[in-house]
Write a protein that holds these residues in place. Structure first.
Motif, short mmCIF file in Angstrom:
data_model
loop_
_atom_site.label_atom_id
_atom_site.label_comp_id
_atom_site.label_asym_id
_atom_site.label_seq_id
_atom_site.Cartn_x
_atom_site.Cartn_y
_atom_site.Cartn_z
N MET A 19 38.54 34.73 30.81
CA MET A 19 39.78 34.85 31.59
C MET A 19 39.56 35.91 32.67
O MET A 19 39.92 37.07 32.50
N PRO A 20 38.96 35.51 33.79
CA PRO A 20 38.66 36.48 34.84
C PRO A 20 39.92 37.07 35.46
O PRO A 20 40.96 36.42 35.53
N ASP A 21 39.81 38.32 35.88
CA ASP A 21 40.90 39.02 36.56
C ASP A 21 40.88 38.57 38.02
O ASP A 21 40.06 39.03 38.81
N THR A 22 41.77 37.66 38.37
CA THR A 22 41.75 37.08 39.71
C THR A 22 42.06 38.12 40.80
O THR A 22 41.55 38.01 41.91
N THR A 23 42.86 39.12 40.46
CA THR A 23 43.16 40.17 41.44
C THR A 23 41.91 40.98 41.73
O THR A 23 41.62 41.30 42.89
N LEU A 24 41.16 41.31 40.69
CA LEU A 24 39.91 42.05 40.87
C LEU A 24 38.91 41.23 41.67
O LEU A 24 38.27 41.74 42.59
N VAL A 25 38.78 39.96 41.36
CA VAL A 25 37.85 39.08 42.07
C VAL A 25 38.22 39.02 43.55
O VAL A 25 37.35 39.12 44.42
N ALA A 26 39.50 38.88 43.85
CA ALA A 26 39.94 38.82 45.25
C ALA A 26 39.62 40.12 45.97
O ALA A 26 39.14 40.11 47.11
N SER A 27 39.83 41.24 45.30
CA SER A 27 39.54 42.54 45.89
C SER A 27 38.05 42.70 46.16
O SER A 27 37.64 43.17 47.23
#
Length: 52
Positions: free
Chosen positions: A28-36
């Motif tokens: 369950m990747p942290d999509t906010t972190l990935v976007a950042s």
């Protein structure tokens, strides 16, 4: 001097790429972190392009 700066930027770019791959491979990747991370990676790529 300029070449070492580009090398440092390239190393940071590769590090961000590795962090993005590690995060997206989690269940369950942290999509906010990935976007950042992707935004940071893009800024570095733009800065490297401006150096040339």
């Amino acid at each position: 001097m300029e070449n070492s700066h580009i090398s440092a930027l390239s190393a940071k770019h590769a590090g961000l790429d590795a962090r993005i791959k590690a995060e997206t491979s989690r269940p369950m990747p942290d999509t906010t972190l990935v976007a950042s991370l992707k935004k940071q990676k893009l800024r570095l790529k733009e800065e490297m392009a401006a150096q040339h």
